[in-house]
Write a protein that holds these residues in place. Structure first.
Motif, PDB file in Angstrom:
ATOM      1  N   ILE A  15       0.886  -1.156   0.000  1.00 49.40           N
ATOM      2  CA  ILE A  15       0.000   0.000   0.000  1.00 49.40           C
ATOM      3  C   ILE A  15       0.929   1.212   0.000  1.00 49.40           C
ATOM      4  O   ILE A  15       1.330   1.712   1.046  1.00 49.40           O
ATOM      5  N   SER A  16       1.296   1.651  -1.174  1.00 47.71           N
ATOM      6  CA  SER A  16       2.389   2.613  -1.325  1.00 47.71           C
ATOM      7  C   SER A  16       2.079   3.983  -0.731  1.00 47.71           C
ATOM      8  O   SER A  16       2.996   4.693  -0.332  1.00 47.71           O
ATOM      9  N   ASP A  17       0.826   4.360  -0.638  1.00 40.00           N
ATOM     10  CA  ASP A  17       0.466   5.669  -0.081  1.00 40.00           C
ATOM     11  C   ASP A  17       0.176   5.609   1.420  1.00 40.00           C
ATOM     12  O   ASP A  17      -0.360   6.550   1.991  1.00 40.00           O
ATOM     13  N   HIS A  18       0.528   4.507   2.067  1.00 38.69           N
ATOM     14  CA  HIS A  18       0.249   4.302   3.490  1.00 38.69           C
ATOM     15  C   HIS A  18       1.500   4.606   4.314  1.00 38.69           C
ATOM     16  O   HIS A  18       2.616   4.338   3.884  1.00 38.69           O
ATOM     17  N   ASP A  19       1.311   5.159   5.501  1.00 33.63           N
ATOM     18  CA  ASP A  19       2.446   5.501   6.359  1.00 33.63           C
ATOM     19  C   ASP A  19       2.957   4.329   7.188  1.00 33.63           C
ATOM     20  O   ASP A  19       4.050   4.389   7.727  1.00 33.63           O
ATOM     21  N   GLY A  20       2.193   3.270   7.318  1.00 33.78           N
ATOM     22  CA  GLY A  20       2.570   2.155   8.187  1.00 33.78           C
ATOM     23  C   GLY A  20       3.344   1.066   7.481  1.00 33.78           C
ATOM     24  O   GLY A  20       3.816   1.224   6.349  1.00 33.78           O
ATOM     25  N   SER A  35       1.214   3.715 -10.221  1.00 38.74           N
ATOM     26  CA  SER A  35       1.700   5.066  -9.959  1.00 38.74           C
ATOM     27  C   SER A  35       3.085   5.208 -10.583  1.00 38.74           C
ATOM     28  O   SER A  35       3.744   4.215 -10.898  1.00 38.74           O
ATOM     29  N   GLU A  36       3.529   6.436 -10.736  1.00 39.97           N
ATOM     30  CA  GLU A  36       4.840   6.678 -11.344  1.00 39.97           C
ATOM     31  C   GLU A  36       5.948   5.974 -10.563  1.00 39.97           C
ATOM     32  O   GLU A  36       6.800   5.310 -11.134  1.00 39.97           O
ATOM     33  N   LYS A  37       5.934   6.085  -9.237  1.00 38.79           N
ATOM     34  CA  LYS A  37       6.966   5.457  -8.413  1.00 38.79           C
ATOM     35  C   LYS A  37       6.938   3.935  -8.540  1.00 38.79           C
ATOM     36  O   LYS A  37       7.974   3.302  -8.715  1.00 38.79           O
ATOM     37  N   ASN A  38       5.751   3.335  -8.463  1.00 38.97           N
ATOM     38  CA  ASN A  38       5.656   1.874  -8.585  1.00 38.97           C
ATOM     39  C   ASN A  38       6.095   1.399  -9.966  1.00 38.97           C
ATOM     40  O   ASN A  38       6.741   0.357 -10.094  1.00 38.97           O
ATOM     41  N   PHE A  68       9.035  -1.277 -10.108  1.00 41.60           N
ATOM     42  CA  PHE A  68       8.646  -2.669 -10.310  1.00 41.60           C
ATOM     43  C   PHE A  68       8.422  -3.095 -11.760  1.00 41.60           C
ATOM     44  O   PHE A  68       8.367  -4.283 -12.044  1.00 41.60           O
ATOM     45  N   GLU A  69       8.276  -2.177 -12.677  1.00 39.44           N
ATOM     46  CA  GLU A  69       7.870  -2.509 -14.032  1.00 39.44           C
ATOM     47  C   GLU A  69       8.815  -3.497 -14.726  1.00 39.44           C
ATOM     48  O   GLU A  69       8.390  -4.322 -15.518  1.00 39.44           O
TER      49      GLU A  69
END
Length: 135
Positions: free
Chosen positions: A16-21, A74-77, A81-82
């Motif tokens: 969950i890339s947008d999660h802080d945990g 997302s751009e970062k993912n 990972f691509e």
């Protein structure tokens, strides 16, 4: 109203890339999916053959998710990972249990016979954590 439930299992990883945990880290689950359908009309003494339900869920869901990496597109993912050369299922949103269930609902429901309704989905990420969708 009658209902039947079939249970499916699959293995998948996500983050969950947008999660802080901790869930922002790549990790895997042994998922358990409970699919419940209902209706009043029995065809040949059954609501739906379990074999037919299995075929629908297997083709629409399990083949897509089993041993896949589930990621938000997302751009970062994409950068991270691509190019790993693995089975990746890109989602337009974070692959939380709730979002995965809604995606599954949209794939399973249209494939059911007209006399059968998708009543509910329960997706276990662990033995004690699950999300549920109910119509």
């Amino acid at each position: 109203m009658l209902s039947i439930t079939k249970i499916f299992t699959f293995e998948a990883a996500h983050r969950i890339s947008d999660h802080d945990g901790a869930c922002s880290q790549l990790h895997g689950h042994s998922y358990s999916l409970h699919v419940t359908v209902s209706g009043d009309d029995l065809k040949k003494d059954m609501l739906l053959d379990f074999k037919d339900l299995k075929k629908i869920v297997q083709e629409e869901v399990i083949e897509v998710f089993d041993h896949a990496l589930l990621l938000k597109e997302s751009e970062k993912n994409l950068i991270d990972f691509e190019k790993i050369g693995q089975k990746i299922f890109w989602m337009p949103y974070e692959p939380t249990a709730e979002r995965i269930l809604l995606w599954m609902k949209d794939r399973i429901a249209p494939q059911l016979p007209s006399h059968v309704k998708l009543e509910g989905l329960t997706l276990y990420e662990t033995a004690t954590c699950y999300a549920r969708w109910k119509d």
